[in-house]
Design an enzyme around this catalytic site. Structure first.
Site, mmCIF file in Angstrom:
data_model
loop_
_atom_site.group_PDB
_atom_site.id
_atom_site.type_symbol
_atom_site.label_atom_id
_atom_site.label_comp_id
_atom_site.label_asym_id
_atom_site.label_seq_id
_atom_site.Cartn_x
_atom_site.Cartn_y
_atom_site.Cartn_z
ATOM 1 C CG ASP A 457 -1.995 1.065 1.108
ATOM 2 O OD1 ASP A 457 -1.974 1.826 0.126
ATOM 3 O OD2 ASP A 457 -2.843 1.128 2.001
ATOM 4 C CG ASP A 667 -5.786 48.426 1.752
ATOM 5 O OD1 ASP A 667 -6.693 48.130 0.958
ATOM 6 O OD2 ASP A 667 -5.994 48.625 2.955
ATOM 7 C CG ASP A 732 -8.601 44.830 -0.311
ATOM 8 O OD1 ASP A 732 -8.769 44.982 -1.539
ATOM 9 O OD2 ASP A 732 -8.627 45.773 0.498
ATOM 10 C CG ASP A 1361 -54.265 58.108 4.836
ATOM 11 O OD1 ASP A 1361 -53.091 58.456 4.637
ATOM 12 O OD2 ASP A 1361 -54.818 58.148 5.953
ATOM 13 C CG ASP A 1442 -49.683 57.524 5.874
ATOM 14 O OD1 ASP A 1442 -49.119 58.130 4.932
ATOM 15 O OD2 ASP A 1442 -50.259 58.113 6.799
ATOM 16 C CG ASP A 1443 -50.647 59.011 1.531
ATOM 17 O OD1 ASP A 1443 -51.548 58.785 2.353
ATOM 18 O OD2 ASP A 1443 -50.054 60.096 1.450
#
Length: 1598
Positions: A457, A667, A732, A1361, A1442-1443
Site C-alpha cells: 500500500d 491597499d 484585498d 390612506d 401610509d398613502d
C-alpha cells in the site's frame, strides 16, 4: 407473621404492582424479539433485585412503593363474564394441574382477574391474596405430558433463574393490542419461554410442554380480555381457542410490516458510500428503497434524495458535495451518473497501477520522479484536494501515524503519549487517541485477498498486521489509536517489528502495528522507503536503491502483494497480544454526553472543573477521556466558528525567496468626506515586502481607470529606478482590484495577483498597518500645525517620506538603505506646517509686497523645491524661494514656546536655503492649487444701495473723536469662495484714497455720519482686519486737536521686512466737495439730483495720492467698499448719530473686539488657519487703509481706480446685462440677496400643546384641537403603543433608552385639525436603532411611469390612506418614552411596544410590516429595481409611507385589495376612482385631473398659490402652459427601451426623463408642464451653481 401481613393487606400490594407496571413503558418502536432482561427499564431491574430473595411471599417492606401513582384496586380490571373464550375443548383441571404445575405455583397466585367458569383455572381462595409478581417457568428441558412416573422428579431437575417476573399490563383497548403484545412477549422471555416464541416466519426453536402451553394460555386470558381483542385475533381463537402462538406469530409479522416504512426512512437517511461496492449496486439499493416508499404513498423528491446521498458520500466521492451544494435543480439520475463515472475511473486506474489513487478526471495532477539513494520515489497520480495531500493506493486502509514513529529504532518502540493529529485528507489516519473497544472495521471485501501475502500500500504510512505471529519485540499499546478513512477507530493491540529475510540474504526490519480489525495485512511503502527499498511495478519486484532485486511482487486482483515467506516468524503468544490492553473502564460516561450536558464547554474547562470538584456527583475518573481532546462537536464548530489565527512570521517563509521590489502589498484608503473637489478623497499605498519601502498616490475616485494609471506608474518607476520587475502584488478583494481591466493588466505583464481570502483582513496586515500608521501621523500633523483638513494628503506624503527614512524596530536598516538609497538629508526637511514667507515673483505692481505668507508641507516629489501652502491664494506651490519665519507660534498657543524655540536650530539646519533664488515656482501637480470652499471664510461687502425706497433725511453730525468704547462686532458667516475671489488676489485689496472715520463708529464697522443717513448713504462699514489674526486696528491717534485738521503730518510706515521708513510729510490741504446722488441711480443718471447730499472728502496728498483720480467722478453704486470714500462732515459741533448696520440683520455670531496689537513682526500678518478670516469685503473700510498711514502688513493695493472705471464704462456701453457684472458689484448684490432672504419669515406649520390648547384664545380652533387630541389618545391606546400595565421609574432605566415625547398639532391642507404624539428623535441615542435600516418610499420615476401606463391602458386609479400606519409596526428595541409634561408624570416612563412616530426606526419597521403583508396576504410581488412598487397580474400599488395608489384595469381587483387591507389596517378610501367623468387627485402634493381613456393633467397650481405668497414671491398668473411631447421628431422603439446611463443622458439632454414604453404610449403621450426660466426666486428655493447665483442676485438688485 409475614403471611398474616399478606392476608391483611392484599389490595395495597396488588395496587403497587399495577402502578409499577403502568408508570413506565417501553417505547413502542422497540423490537419485541430483541428485548432482553439487561435492556429492561430501571423498574424491571429493581423488581428483579427485590424478587431475588427466597421464594417465600415477600413482606410489605420488601415491596417497592411507587409514590407517583395511586395504587388501583384489583377490581379495576373487569373480569370477563363466563370466560368470553370458547368453553369446548378447554383444558381439564387434570391437564392444567400436571405435576409440573406445582412448580409454577397456583394459577390463582397470578396478578390477574380470575375466570369463574373457565375449567382451566381453579377458583381463587378468598383467603389468599393475589401476589405482586408472577413466578417464572424453569429452564429445564421439556417433559412429555404422559410421563406420569417422572412427576416427582421434575421439580428437582429444573433450575430456577428468577423467582418472580414482572407481569404485563392489562389490555385496555383494541387499538393498543400491538403495543401490549410487545410487553407480553417480553414477559414470556423473562419467564424463560423465549425459545418457544415463533418469529415472523412462524419458526420456533423447540416444542413447548403442556404445562408451558397452559401457562401461556392462562396468562394470555388473564391480561387480554376477549372483548378487547382485535377482530383478526378473535377469528383465530374462534377456530382454535388455545392457538395463542399463532396470534403471537402474526402479531410479530404485522409489527415488522408496519415498521418497514420507518426502516426505509432510516436506511435512506443513513446512506453511506465510499466506492467499496459497485456503483450499480448502490444505485439499485437506493432506488429500491425509494420505490418501496413510493408504493406506500410516500414520494421522495430528487432533491431530497440527492441531499441524503451526498451526505453519506466519502472518499473520492466526497467532492460531489461541493459540486451540488449550490445547485437547485438536482436530478437523481445525474448524481448516479457522476458516481458511476468516478467509480469507473478509479477501477481503470487501479487495474493499471495499484498505487495510484482514485481521482476525478478534472483533478489529475501527474507527477513522475525517479528513485534515488535516500528516499523511495514511486510514480503516482494524486488527486489533490488540499495542499497536504499524499499519494494513496485505492481500496486499501490508508493509515497515517505521527512523525514521532517514523525512522525509529527497530529495537525500541517509543511508548510515550502521542498528541492527536488530524490530517487534511479524508483517507489518511491519525494516531494519538486512546484505544477503545470497537467492532472490526471491514470496508473492503476480503474475497479478493491473496492468502499468506501482504498487500503493498503506497498510501499507508504504517504497516498493519492481523496476526502477531510475525511480530517481534512486541510491546503493549497504551495510548496509540488509528482512525480509518471513515473516521472510525481501529484499536491497536501491540507495537513491534517485522523482520524480512529476502532472496539474496538481505535482512531488514520495519515497524508494524498489530490489530485484528482490518481486512488485509498492509505493507507500507513509506516504511520500506526508510530502509532504501523501492517497489518497481513495471518489473513487479522489490528493489534496493542500487537496483538489487530483493523479492518478486505478485499482482492479484487490483493490488500488488508480497509473500509472507520472507517474514521471519516470532514465538509470541497470540492470546497475550490480544489481551495486553483491555479497557479498564467499561461503564464510564462518554465525553460527548458530558460535553453537551455542560453547555458545550471546552475540554480543558470541563477537565479542570472536575479536578477542582466544581461539579458534584461526577468525578474525573467517571468520564471516558480517550478522545476528548480531539473530539469535534458539530454544533460547536457551527456556533463557535471563528476566523483562523494568524501566526506571527508565518508569512515570511513564503516570501523570503523574493528579491527587493518583486513582492508588493497594496491597499486603498478612503473616502475622506467633506472636502473640496480639488482635494483627493482617497490614497493608494504600496509597500515592498523585502525593503519595506513605501509609496502613496492620491486618488479622487476609485474608478478602474484611476487605479490602472497608478499601477502603470509605479511599475514603470520600479523598473526604471531600481531595475526590478514586480512579480506578485498582494491585495484585498475589493472591486477596484478584482475587475476585469486590472486582471487583464496583470495577465499581460505576467504579474501574479495574490488576493486575501474572504473576510480576512488580517491576512493583509502589511498594507492595513501602513494605512493605520499614515493616518495616525496625518491626524497628528494636522492637529499640531492647525492646517485645514483638505491638506490631509500632504500630511500623509510627509509621513511617508519620514517613515522611509527611519529604521523600524524589526529591521536594522531603514527602507531607503534597504533600497540602496542615501539617507535622508535633514537640511531639506522642515517641520510640517512651518510658517514661511514665499517670494511673489509676479506682483501686479512694482510697489506691491513681494512676500506671501505660507506654510511648509513636504519636499517636492518632482523638483528640488518644497511644497508650500499659501492661505491667501488658497493653493499650494512648488518653490525654493522661501524664508523661514522666526518665533512664529503655531496653533497650540496655549503651550509655553519660550522654552521651545528652535529658530537657531532651524537656521543651522537650513542655512543654505535662507535666500531667494531665481523664479522657479511651479503649480502643484495634483490640483491642490485650486481653491476650496472649505478652506477659508468668504467675505461679504456692505451694500450701499437702498433695499427700500422710503428713507428719511437726517442732519449731518460732526465727528466724535473723544471715546473708544470696547464693543462687539459680528463675524461673517461662510459663503462661497468664488464670491470673494476678487479680494484674494494681492492686486485688488487696498484702497488708494485715505480717509478718516469716526472712532466710535469704527468699532461697529466704520460708519461715517452724514447729514442724510439712508440705507444707501449711511451704510455701516466693518473693519475687516479686527477679526483676522495678524491684522491690526492700529490707526493714527486723532484725539488731539492738532490732528483733526486733516493735516496728517509725521505718520510712520513700516516695510515688509519690519524696518521703519522715515516720517512722510503729508499735505494738510484738503478739498471737501459735496455730491448729490439719487437713492437708486441708474448708469446714466450720474448727475441727477438726489434726495440727500453726501459730503465727499477728497484728500490730496503729494506723497501718495497725487496720481489718484478725483473721487467725485465715481458714482457710488459702482464703488467697491474697498474703494469707498468716507463721508465726513467737517463741522465738529455736530452730534454723532450711528446708523443701523445691515449686518445687524445677518445671523452672525458675536465676537469680542480686540485692542490694537503691535504689528512690527511680519509673521503676524499670516492669517491663522483655524480662525474666521475677514477682509474689507465685509462692508467696511480696511483699518489699514485709514489715511494710508497705518503700519500696513496688508495685501497689495489696487493699481488705480481708473481700471475699474474703464471696466464700468465698457459694461455700460455694451449693455451686457445678461452677463456677469464686474467683481466690484458682487458683494453689494450678495448682501442684498441675503437681506432679501432674511425678510422672508418662516411659517410654522405645527403648534405645541400649550399653543394649541392651553393658551389658545380661539375657542373654536381650540375645541377642534382638543377633539383631535382625544382621537389621537384613543388611537394610541387602541394600538397598544406602550405597556399600560406598568410605569417605570426613570432612575432604573438606562438614559440611552429613554426618549422624550411631545404632542404636535397642525392644520392639514383639507382644513382638518390633526394631533400627533411623536418621539423626539433628534435626541435619540445611536445605540437604540440600526442605522442601516431605511424607510423607503416610491420613487417619482416609478409614480410617473405608473401614471403614464394608467393613462394609456385606461386603468382605474384608487387612492388610499392608512391611519396611524407606524403604530402597526412592532418595535424590536427596548425603548422608553417620557410622557409629555402636561400629563404630570415627570419621573415615570412608558415601555414602547409600537413604532411611534418620530423614532429613527419607525419608517423602516413600517415598511417591512406592510411589505410582508402585501406579499404574503395580498399575493403581491415587489418590482425589482423599484422599491415600494408592488404588482400582481391585475393590480399595481405605489406606496408612499401610509398613502397607497392602486392601478388596475378592473376596479373590482382594487376593491379586493382594499378588503384584504381592511382586515388588518384602518384603511381609508380617499378616492375610489370609479366613474368615467374627470376625477381630481391630490397625490403627494401633485394635483392630477384624470379622465379615463382621454387625458391626464398634472400641476401644482393650488399648492403654489398657497405657498409662494408666504415666501414673498409673486406668482405669475399668466404662466403659459406648453404642449411638449419630448424631443421633437424622436420616437422610442421597442428595442431601444434598454439603454445605458450614458445614452440616456445624451438622448434626453440631461432632463429627468421618464421611462416610457413605446408599445404603451403609442406615440400619443404628451406631458404638460410650466416652463420656468432662471428666476430670481430660485435664489431662495433652489441650490444653484455659483455663476447662476451671481447672475440672479445681480438681476435682483437691478
Amino acid at each position: 407473621m409475614e403471611s398474616q401481613q399478606l392476608h391483611q393487606n392484599p389490595h395495597s400490594l396488588h395496587g403497587s404492582a399495577y402502578a409499577s407496571v403502568t408508570s413506565k413503558e417501553v417505547p413502542s418502536n422497540q423490537d419485541p424479539l430483541a428485548v432482553s432482561a439487561s435492556n429492561l427499564p430501571e423498574f424491571d431491574r429493581d423488581s428483579t433485585k427485590v424478587n431475588s430473595q427466597e421464594e417465600t411471599t415477600p413482606g410489605t417492606s420488601a415491596v417497592p412503593e411507587n409514590h407517583h401513582h395511586v395504587s388501583p384496586q384489583p377490581a379495576s380490571v373487569p373480569p370477563p363474564q363466563n370466560g368470553q373464550y370458547q368453553q369446548h375443548g378447554m383444558m381439564t383441571p387434570n391437564k392444567a394441574m400436571a405435576s409440573n404445575w406445582a412448580h409454577y405455583q397456583q394459577p390463582s397466585m397470578m396478578t390477574c382477574s380470575h375466570y369463574q367458569t373457565s375449567p382451566a383455572y381453579y377458583q381463587p381462595d378468598p383467603h389468599y391474596p393475589l401476589p405482586q409478581y408472577i413466578p417464572p417457568l424453569s429452564t429445564s428441558s421439556p417433559d412429555p405430558i404422559d410421563s406420569q412416573d417422572q412427576h416427582s422428579e421434575v421439580p428437582q431437575a429444573k433450575t430456577k433463574v428468577r423467582n418472580n417476573v414482572l407481569p404485563p399490563h392489562t389490555l385496555t383497548s383494541e387499538e393498543n393490542f400491538s403495543t401490549w403484545v410487545k410487553f407480553y412477549i417480553r414477559f414470556l422471555k423473562n419467564s424463560n419461554l423465549g425459545d418457544i416464541i415463533p418469529n415472523d416466519q412462524g419458526e420456533i426453536k423447540r416444542q413447548m410442554t403442556y404445562e408451558e402451553h397452559a401457562y401461556i394460555y392462562n396468562t394470555f386470558q388473564a391480561f387480554a380480555p376477549f372483548h378487547l381483542l382485535p377482530t383478526w385475533v378473535k377469528q383465530i381463537l374462534e377456530i382454535n381457542y388455545s392457538d395463542i402462538l399463532t396470534v403471537l406469530c402474526k402479531s410479530v409479522s404485522k409489527m415488522q410490516t408496519n415498521n418497514q416504512e420507518l426502516k426505509d426512512w432510516i436506511a435512506l437517511a443513513n446512506l453511506e458510500y465510499n466506492g467499496s461496492t459497485s456503483a450499480d449496486t448502490f444505485e439499485i439499493t437506493v432506488s429500491t428503497i425509494i420505490q418501496r416508499l413510493k408504493e406506500n404513498n410516500i414520494n421522495v423528491s430528487d432533491r431530497l434524495a440527492c441531499q441524503l446521498i451526498l451526505k453519506g458520500l466519502s472518499g473520492d466521492f466526497k467532492y460531489l458535495r461541493n459540486q451540488y451544494r449550490t445547485k437547485t435543480n438536482m436530478k437523481l439520475s445525474q448524481l448516479f451518473a457522476e458516481i458511476q463515472l468516478i467509480y469507473d475511473e478509479n477501477k481503470i486506474m487501479n487495474l493499471n497501477k495499484p498505487s495510484q489513487y482514485k481521482q476525478h478526471s478534472e483533478y489529475k495532477n501527474v507527477s513522475r520522479t525517479s528513485p534515488n539513494t535516500t528516499n523511495t520515489k514511486v510514480t503516482t497520480r494524486n488527486y489533490h484536494r488540499t495542499n497536504s495531500s499524499k499519494p494513496r493506493a485505492a481500496k486499501a486502509h490508508n493509515i497515517a501515524t505521527s512523525s514521532k514513529f517514523s525512522r525509529v529504532n527497530n529495537d525500541h518502540i517509543n511508548e510515550s503519549t502521542v498528541s492527536s493529529q488530524y490530517l487534511s485528507d479524508d483517507n489518511e489516519l491519525s494516531l494519538g487517541q486512546q484505544q477503545k473497544e470497537s467492532k472490526p472495521t471491514r470496508t473492503i471485501d476480503s474475497n479478493d485477498e491473496l492468502p499468506d501475502h501482504l498487500l503493498i500500500d503506497s498510501g499507508a504510512s504504517q504497516t498493519l498486521v492481523r496476526s502477531a505471529h510475525y511480530l517481534h519485540h512486541a510491546t503493549p499499546n497504551s495510548e496509540i489509536n488509528i482512525v480509518d478513512a471513515q473516521k472510525q477507530d481501529i484499536p491497536i493491540n501491540a507495537i513491534g517489528n517485522l523482520h524480512f529475510n529476502f532472496q539474496n540474504g538481505t535482512k531488514t526490519s520495519i515497524k508494524a502495528l498489530h490489530t485484528p480489525n482490518i481486512a488485509y495485512d498492509l505493507l507500507s511503502l513509506s516504511e520500506l522507503a526508510n530502509q532504501n527499498i523501492t517497489a518497481c511495478f513495471t518489473r513487479n519486484t522489490l528493489e534496493r536503491s542500487d537496483g538489487t532485486v530483493l523479492a518478486p511482487i505478485v499482482k492479484h486482483g487490483d493490488f500488488y502483494w508480497l509473500s509472507k515467506k520472507y517474514l521471519i516468524p516470532s514465538h509470541i503468544s497470540k492470546l497475550t497480544i490480544n489481551n495486553v490492553n483491555k479497557s479498564k473502564s467499561v461503564n464510564k460516561y462518554p465525553y460527548p454526553l458530558i460535553h453537551r450536558m455542560l453547555g458545550h464547554a471546552n475540554f480543558r474547562s470541563i477537565q479542570k472543573s472536575l479536578k477542582k470538584n466544581a461539579v458534584t456527583y461526577l468525578k474525573e475518573s467517571d468520564i471516558e477521556w480517550s478522545n476528548a481532546s480531539t473530539y469535534q462537536c458539530p454544533d460547536c464548530l457551527i456556533g463557535k466558528s471563528t476566523k483562523h489565527r494568524h501566526v506571527k512570521g508565518s508569512r515570511l517563509k513564503y516570501q523570503e525567496s523574493y528579491e527587493p521590489f518583486q513582492y508588493l502589498h497594496t491597499d486603498i484608503f478612503g473616502p475622506v468626506h467633506h472636502l473640496p473637489k480639488s482635494a483627493p478623497s482617497y490614497f493608494i499605498s504600496f509597500t515592498d515586502e523585502k525593503t519595506r519601502f513605501q509609496w502613496v498616490y492620491p486618488l479622487h475616485d476609485r474608478r478602474e481607470e484611476s487605479i490602472l494609471n497608478v499601477f502603470t506608474s509605479i511599475l514603470a518607476f520600479i523598473k526604471n529606478q531600481f531595475n526590478a520587475r514586480v512579480l506578485v502584488i498582494q491585495m484585498d478583494r475589493g472591486s477596484e482590484y478584482t475587475n476585469k481591466t486590472l486582471h487583464k493588466f496583470f495577465t499581460n505583464r505576467g504579474i501574479t495577483a495574490c488576493y486575501t481570502t474572504t473576510a480576512d483582513s488580517r491576512a493583509h496586515g502589511v498594507a492595513e498597518r501602513l494605512n493605520r500608521t499614515l493616518l495616525n501621523d496625518c491626524r497628528t500633523l494636522l492637529h499640531c500645525s492647525g492646517l485645514p483638513n483638505h491638506l490631509w494628503f500632504s500630511a500623509v506624503e510627509f509621513s511617508t517620506i519620514i517613515r522611509n527614512s527611519l529604521v523600524s524596530p524589526k529591521n536594522d536598516k531603514s527602507a531607503r538603505q534597504h533600497a540602496g538609497l542615501a539617507g535622508l538629508d535633514i537640511t531639506t526637511i522642515l517641520p510640517f506646517g512651518q510658517p514661511v514667507i514665499v517670494n511673489n515673483h509676479n506682483p501686479d505692481s512694482k510697489i506691491h509686497p513681494r512676500g506671501i505668507p505660507g506654510y511648509a508641507l513636504h519636499p517636492s516629489r518632482n523638483s528640488y523645491g518644497y511644497i508650500i501652502y499659501l492661505p491667501s491664494l488658497k493653493k499650494t506651490v512648488d518653490t525654493t524661494n522661501y524664508v523661514i519665519l522666526q518665533n512664529k507660534q503655531t496653533k497650540l498657543d496655549q503651550f509655553d514656546y519660550d522654552t521651545l524655540t528652535f529658530d537657531d536650530d532651524l537656521n543651522r539646519l537650513t542655512a543654505h536655503n535662507q535666500s531667494f533664488i531665481e523664479q522657479n515656482e511651479t503649480e502643484q501637480s495634483y490640483d491642490q492649487n485650486k481653491e476650496s470652499d472649505h478652506d477659508y471664510q468668504s467675505e461679504i461687502e456692505i451694500n450701499s444701495d437702498p433695499l427700500v425706497n422710503d428713507f428719511s433725511s437726517q442732519s449731518i453730525n460732526p465727528l466724535q473723536l473723544d471715546k473708544e468704547p470696547v464693543q462687539k462686532v459680528r463675524a461673517p458667516k461662510e459663503v462661497d469662495a468664488d464670491i470673494s475671489e476678487y479680494n484674494i488676489l494681492p492686486s485688488t485689496i487696498r484702497s488708494r484714497t485715505p480717509h478718516i472715520i469716526n472712532k466710535e463708529s469704527t468699532e461697529m464697522g466704520g460708519t461715517v455720519e452724514s447729514d442724510t443717513t439712508s440705507p444707501r448713504h449711511s451704510s455701516t462699514f466693518t473693519a475687516r482686519n479686527q477679526n483676522r489674526p495678524g491684522s491690526t486696528n492700529e490707526m493714527i491717534d486723532l484725539t488731539s486737536q492738532d490732528r483733526v485738521n486733516y493735516g496728517l503730518e509725521n505718520i510712520k510706515t513700516t516695510r515688509l521686512g519690519g524696518t521703519e521708513e522715515p516720517y512722510i510729510q503729508r499735505n494738510s490741504d484738503t478739498n471737501i466737495k459735496y455730491r448729490t446722488t439719487n437713492s437708486t441711480p441708474s448708469i446714466d443718471d450720474r448727475s441727477s439730483n438726489s434726495e440727500s447730499t453726501t459730503p465727499i472728502i477728497s484728500i490730496e496728498t503729494k506723497a501718495v495720492c497725487d496720481n489718484t483720480p478725483s473721487i467725485d467722478t465715481d458714482p457710488p453704486e459702482y464703488r467697491s467698499s474697498d474703494h469707498a470714500t468716507p463721508n465726513i462732515m467737517p463741522d465738529k459741533s455736530s452730534k454723532n448719530v450711528t446708523a443701523d448696520s445691515i449686518l445687524d440683520d445677518l445671523p452672525l455670531p458675536d465676537l469680542t473686539h480686540k485692542s490694537p496689537t503691535d504689528t512690527s513682526d511680519v509673521s503676524k500678518d499670516i492669517p491663522h488657519i483655524h480662525s474666521r478670516q475677514t477682509n474689507s469685503s465685509l462692508g467696511g473700510m480696511d483699518d489699514s487703509n485709514v489715511l494710508t498711514t497705518t503700519k500696513s502688513k496688508k495685501r497689495s493695493l489696487e493699481d488705480n481706480e481708473t481700471e475699474i472705471e474703464v471696466s464700468r464704462d465698457t459694461w455700460n456701453n455694451k449693455n451686457m446685462r445678461s452677463l456677469e457684472p464686474p467683481r466690484s458689484k458682487k458683494r453689494i448684490n450678495l448682501i442684498a440677496a441675503i437681506k432679501g432672504v432674511k425678510s422672508i419669515k418662516p411659517v410654522r406649520t405645527t403648534l405645541r400643546y400649550d399653543e394649541a390648547i392651553t393658551y389658545n384664545k380661539d375657542n373654536k380652533e381650540k375645541d377642534r384641537y382638543v377633539e383631535a387630541y382625544h382621537k389621537e389618545i384613543s388611537q394610541l391606546l387602541k394600538m397598544n403603543t406602550w405597556d399600560t400595565n406598568k410605569y417605570y421609574d426613570r432612575n432604573d432605566i438606562d438614559p440611552k433608552k429613554v426618549i422624550n415625547s411631545m404632542f404636535i398639532f397642525n392644520k392639514k391642507r383639507d382644513g382638518t385639525h390633526k394631533a400627533r404624539f411623536v418621539a423626539r428623535s433628534d435626541i435619540q441615542h445611536p445605540d437604540t436603532y440600526d442605522s442601516d435600516m431605511q424607510s423607503n418610499t416610491v420613487h417619482h420615476y416609478a409614480l410617473m411611469t405608473s401614471l403614464s401606463i394608467a393613462l394609456d391602458n385606461d386603468y382605474y386609479i384608487t387612492q388610499l390612506d392608512i391611519s396611524s400606519a407606524y403604530l402597526y409596526a412592532d418595535i424590536k428595541e427596548e425603548l422608553y418614552i417620557r410622557p409629555p409634561p402636561h400629563l404630570g408624570l415627570n419621573d415615570k416612563l412608558l415601555r414602547l411596544r409600537k413604532s411611534l412616530y418620530g423614532l429613527k426606526q419607525s419608517g423602516a419597521n413600517w415598511y417591512e410590516t406592510i411589505k410582508s403583508y402585501l406579499i404574503n396576504c395580498c399575493d403581491m410581488q415587489e418590482v425589482r429595481g423599484w422599491s415600494c412598487v408592488f404588482k400582481n397580474s391585475q393590480v399595481t400599488i405605489c406606496l408612499f409611507v401610509d398613502d397607497m395608489i392602486l392601478f388596475s384595469k378592473d376596479l373590482n381587483a382594487n376593491k379586493k385589495i382594499i378588503t384584504t387591507l381592511k382586515k388588518q389596517y384602518d384603511t381609508k378610501i380617499i378616492n375610489l376612482g370609479e366613474g368615467d367623468n374627470e376625477i381630481q387627485y391630490d397625490i403627494l402634493g401633485l394635483e392630477i385631473k384624470y379622465q379615463r381613456s382621454k387625458y391626464m393633467k398634472l400641476g401644482m397650481e393650488k399648492s403654489l398659490t398657497e405657498k409662494l405668497p408666504k415666501l414673498n414671491v409673486p406668482l405669475n398668473p399668466k404662466g403659459k402652459k406648453l404642449r411638449a411631447p419630448g424631443q421633437p421628431g424622436h420616437y422610442i422603439d421597442q428595442d431601444e427601451l434598454e439603454i445605458n446611463e450614458e445614452k440616456f443622458r445624451n438622448r434626453f439632454f440631461g432632463t429627468k426623463a421618464m421611462r416610457l414604453r413605446d408599445e404603451v404610449s403609442g406615440n400619443n403621450l404628451y406631458v404638460y408642464y410650466i416652463e420656468t426660466k432662471k428666476n430670481i426666486a430660485d435664489v431662495m428655493t433652489k441650490p444653484l451653481p455659483i455663476k447662476t447665483f451671481k447672475l440672479l442676485t445681480n438681476k435682483w438688485i437691478h
